[in-house]
Write a protein that holds these residues in place. Structure first.
Motif, PDB file in Angstrom:
ATOM      1  N   GLU A 253       0.725  -1.286   0.058  1.00 31.36           N
ATOM      2  CA  GLU A 253      -0.688   0.409  -0.059  1.00 31.36           C
ATOM      3  C   GLU A 253       0.675   1.320   0.209  1.00 31.36           C
ATOM      4  O   GLU A 253       0.321   2.032  -0.348  1.00 31.36           O
ATOM      5  N   ASP A 254       1.925   1.069   0.853  1.00 23.89           N
ATOM      6  CA  ASP A 254       3.212   2.517   0.730  1.00 23.89           C
ATOM      7  C   ASP A 254       4.482   1.486   0.969  1.00 23.89           C
ATOM      8  O   ASP A 254       4.709   0.804   1.298  1.00 23.89           O
TER       9      ASP A 254
ATOM     10  N   ASN B 145       8.422   3.198   2.429  1.00 24.03           N
ATOM     11  CA  ASN B 145       9.466   4.985   2.873  1.00 24.03           C
ATOM     12  C   ASN B 145      10.555   4.309   1.474  1.00 24.03           C
ATOM     13  O   ASN B 145      10.758   3.958   0.144  1.00 24.03           O
TER      14      ASN B 145
ATOM     15  N   PRO C 272       7.337   3.607  -8.905  1.00 22.27           N
ATOM     16  CA  PRO C 272       6.446   3.576  -7.147  1.00 22.27           C
ATOM     17  C   PRO C 272       5.047   2.377  -8.347  1.00 22.27           C
ATOM     18  O   PRO C 272       4.326   1.300  -7.751  1.00 22.27           O
TER      19      PRO C 272
ATOM     20  N   LEU D 118       4.046  -0.202  -5.980  1.00 25.14           N
ATOM     21  CA  LEU D 118       1.970  -0.106  -4.783  1.00 25.14           C
ATOM     22  C   LEU D 118       1.037  -0.993  -5.821  1.00 25.14           C
ATOM     23  O   LEU D 118       1.005  -1.341  -6.686  1.00 25.14           O
TER      24      LEU D 118
END
Length: 180
Positions: free
Chosen positions: A11-12, A14, A25, A29
């Motif tokens: 979901e996300d 760092n 991304p 993702l």
């Protein structure tokens, strides 16, 4: 560090995770962890991560499940094979999972720490039996403190243990004389 759902879909993540994956991304993702990490078992399975026979025993997947079902933090260590370029690399990871709620959705904070070098140093560190120097991969011998500082980013302070104090500095009778 990743935030994943119960199916280990990312979901996300760092910055450090992005640097590890070296992908944009859009390729990370909503993709399952094994697909994003290039796990060799996910690549072998036609439908990807979570669908192969090996996925049933996947430590990462099972740790995510334990975090959600037990509503508690879970830690485990795992050896994984990840495809890096055209070859498989074996790494050892410390996996930490803990459940979190974001916007009323139950997710898992997934932390993957590469401990390969740490375990290699612990398991295979050639030390001279006499002077205690450490031999590196290029056959050079190093003082233990300089070796560990370079390879493990450790800092040291030095002292003298009671046995060495008696052996080498017996004339001081256990008392140090201040230098002026």
């Amino acid at each position: 560090m990743f935030i994943v759902d119960g199916d280990v879909r990312i979901e996300d993540f760092n910055t450090a995770a992005g640097e590890l994956l070296k992908e944009s991304p859009s390729k990370i993702l909503r993709h399952r962890g094994g697909d994003a990490l290039h796990c060799v078992h996910a690549i072998k399975s036609p439908k990807g991560c979570g669908t192969g026979s090996h996925c049933k025993t996947c430590i990462i997947r099972n740790s995510v499940d334990k975090a959600i079902l037990g509503n508690a933090t879970h830690r485990a260590r795992v050896k994984m094979e990840l495809l890096q370029g055209e070859r498989a690399a074996r790494i050892q990871l410390l996996v930490t999972t803990t459940p979190i709620r974001l916007q009323k959705k139950l997710l898992v904070l997934l932390i993957l720490e590469n401990i390969t070098e740490l375990l290699t140093l612990r398991d295979l560190l050639p030390v001279c039996a006499h002077c205690k120097k450490i031999r590196d991969d290029r056959e050079y011998w190093h003082e233990i403190d300089s070796y560990l500082t370079e390879h493990m980013d450790m800092n040291f302070s030095h002292g003298v243990c009671p046995d060495c104090m008696k052996k080498f500095f017996d004339e001081f009778d256990g008392h140090l004389i201040p230098i002026e």
